[in-house]
Design a protein around this motif. Sequence first.
Motif, mmCIF file in Angstrom:
data_model
loop_
_atom_site.group_PDB
_atom_site.id
_atom_site.type_symbol
_atom_site.label_atom_id
_atom_site.label_comp_id
_atom_site.label_asym_id
_atom_site.label_seq_id
_atom_site.Cartn_x
_atom_site.Cartn_y
_atom_site.Cartn_z
ATOM 1 N N LYS A 201 -32.101 -4.709 -5.712
ATOM 2 C CA LYS A 201 -32.137 -5.527 -4.697
ATOM 3 C C LYS A 201 -30.861 -6.515 -4.772
ATOM 4 O O LYS A 201 -30.294 -6.930 -3.504
ATOM 5 N N ALA A 202 -30.585 -6.966 -5.990
ATOM 6 C CA ALA A 202 -29.062 -7.890 -5.903
ATOM 7 C C ALA A 202 -28.077 -7.305 -5.441
ATOM 8 O O ALA A 202 -27.127 -7.976 -5.115
ATOM 9 N N LEU A 203 -27.906 -6.151 -5.507
ATOM 10 C CA LEU A 203 -26.804 -5.241 -4.886
ATOM 11 C C LEU A 203 -26.871 -4.724 -3.604
ATOM 12 O O LEU A 203 -25.942 -3.942 -3.081
ATOM 13 N N MET A 204 -28.199 -5.120 -2.802
ATOM 14 C CA MET A 204 -27.936 -4.840 -1.405
ATOM 15 C C MET A 204 -27.468 -5.897 -0.718
ATOM 16 O O MET A 204 -27.395 -7.153 -0.973
ATOM 17 N N GLN A 238 -29.221 4.681 -6.792
ATOM 18 C CA GLN A 238 -30.223 4.036 -7.270
ATOM 19 C C GLN A 238 -30.616 2.875 -6.048
ATOM 20 O O GLN A 238 -31.884 2.837 -5.418
ATOM 21 N N VAL A 239 -29.444 2.413 -5.472
ATOM 22 C CA VAL A 239 -29.822 1.386 -4.500
ATOM 23 C C VAL A 239 -30.241 2.067 -3.259
ATOM 24 O O VAL A 239 -31.181 1.237 -2.518
ATOM 25 N N MET A 240 -29.846 3.365 -2.847
ATOM 26 C CA MET A 240 -30.036 3.755 -1.618
ATOM 27 C C MET A 240 -31.577 4.280 -1.631
ATOM 28 O O MET A 240 -32.466 3.996 -0.952
ATOM 29 N N TRP A 241 -32.020 4.838 -2.924
ATOM 30 C CA TRP A 241 -33.540 5.250 -3.038
ATOM 31 C C TRP A 241 -34.393 4.140 -3.061
ATOM 32 O O TRP A 241 -35.515 4.052 -2.443
ATOM 33 N N ASP A 246 -38.490 0.986 -0.149
ATOM 34 C CA ASP A 246 -38.685 -0.425 0.420
ATOM 35 C C ASP A 246 -39.112 -0.338 2.049
ATOM 36 O O ASP A 246 -39.953 -0.722 2.664
ATOM 37 N N LEU A 247 -38.362 0.660 2.817
ATOM 38 C CA LEU A 247 -38.628 0.777 4.241
ATOM 39 C C LEU A 247 -39.702 1.571 4.276
ATOM 40 O O LEU A 247 -40.641 1.257 5.218
ATOM 41 N N PHE A 248 -40.225 2.513 3.592
ATOM 42 C CA PHE A 248 -41.506 2.860 3.763
ATOM 43 C C PHE A 248 -42.645 2.186 3.215
ATOM 44 O O PHE A 248 -43.937 2.328 3.856
ATOM 45 N N ARG A 249 -42.480 1.403 2.436
ATOM 46 C CA ARG A 249 -43.441 0.166 1.910
ATOM 47 C C ARG A 249 -43.798 -0.861 3.197
ATOM 48 O O ARG A 249 -44.918 -1.325 3.314
ATOM 49 N N SER A 250 -42.817 -0.926 3.805
ATOM 50 C CA SER A 250 -42.913 -2.254 4.884
ATOM 51 C C SER A 250 -43.615 -1.950 6.122
ATOM 52 O O SER A 250 -43.448 -0.550 6.186
#
Length: 250
Positions: A201-204, A238-241, A246-250
């Motif tokens: 998350k820190a790398l997004m 890893q960041v993409m996954w 996160d998208l599916f969880r939100s």
Amino acid sequence: MANSKTVIIKIKRQDNPNYKPYWEEFELPYRPGMNVTSSLMDIAANPITRQGKATAPVTYDSNCLEEVCGSCAMLVNGRARMACSALIDKLEQPVKLEPFSKFPVVRDLSVDRSVLFENLKKVKAWVPTDGTYDLGSGPRQSAEQQELNYPLSRCISCCCCMEACPQFNDKTGFVGAAAISQVRLFNNHPTGKALKIERLKALMGDGGIQECGYAQNCVEVCPKDIPLTKSIADVGGQVMWQAIKDLFRS
Ligand code: SF4
Ligand code: SF4
Ligand code: FES
């Protein structure tokens, strides 16, 4: 080389962070095996310019003298590298020494590289082992894991990769290849992976891994041959996954 017995060194100097830089030239007796750091030591022992003017000894960082501590990084003939392993015999003369251009100058060749340590803190580049009691031994790592992780653990925090990176600048706020590679290392670690999601998350977002333009300058200059572009590709995946999850969880 001025003649077979001397070495000419041109140094970009700056007396303090607010003063303008200026150049000074030194001519030193040649010794077989000398390197940039030993030349700076020679200048410190006799700080007289090539024009015969007494001057202040040049400020520079060094410690281990064997490419392990990472402190002596500077621009040698325009290339980011370690002064202690830059052999004079292998350099074009005059040898031009400059401080890193993307880090605040403290004095002469010494710069403030604390941004790397701030970035390492940002991505939690450590194994979480806090506690006042003995936690016992951690999980075993396979030989394959060790083989993958050992090269990544060789980073000496020299910042050469950041200096050479076109994307590492004030505009992007990019964390740089070294911090990304440490994310790969600690996400691979059986205990370190406890912080994997926080690291990703820190790398997004701004300054994160998407700032990398994949120019590959970093891997060219790394003195420890760390596979930085592989790390960037691996951590990018890893960041993409994580972003998809996160998208599916939100
Ligand atoms: S691949 Fe290029 S843009 Fe990316 S970190 Fe390395 S030097 Fe910088
Ligand atoms: S990744 Fe290589 S160039 Fe970058 S700080 Fe570590 S050792 Fe230096
Ligand atoms: S003095 Fe330690 S790496 Fe050069």
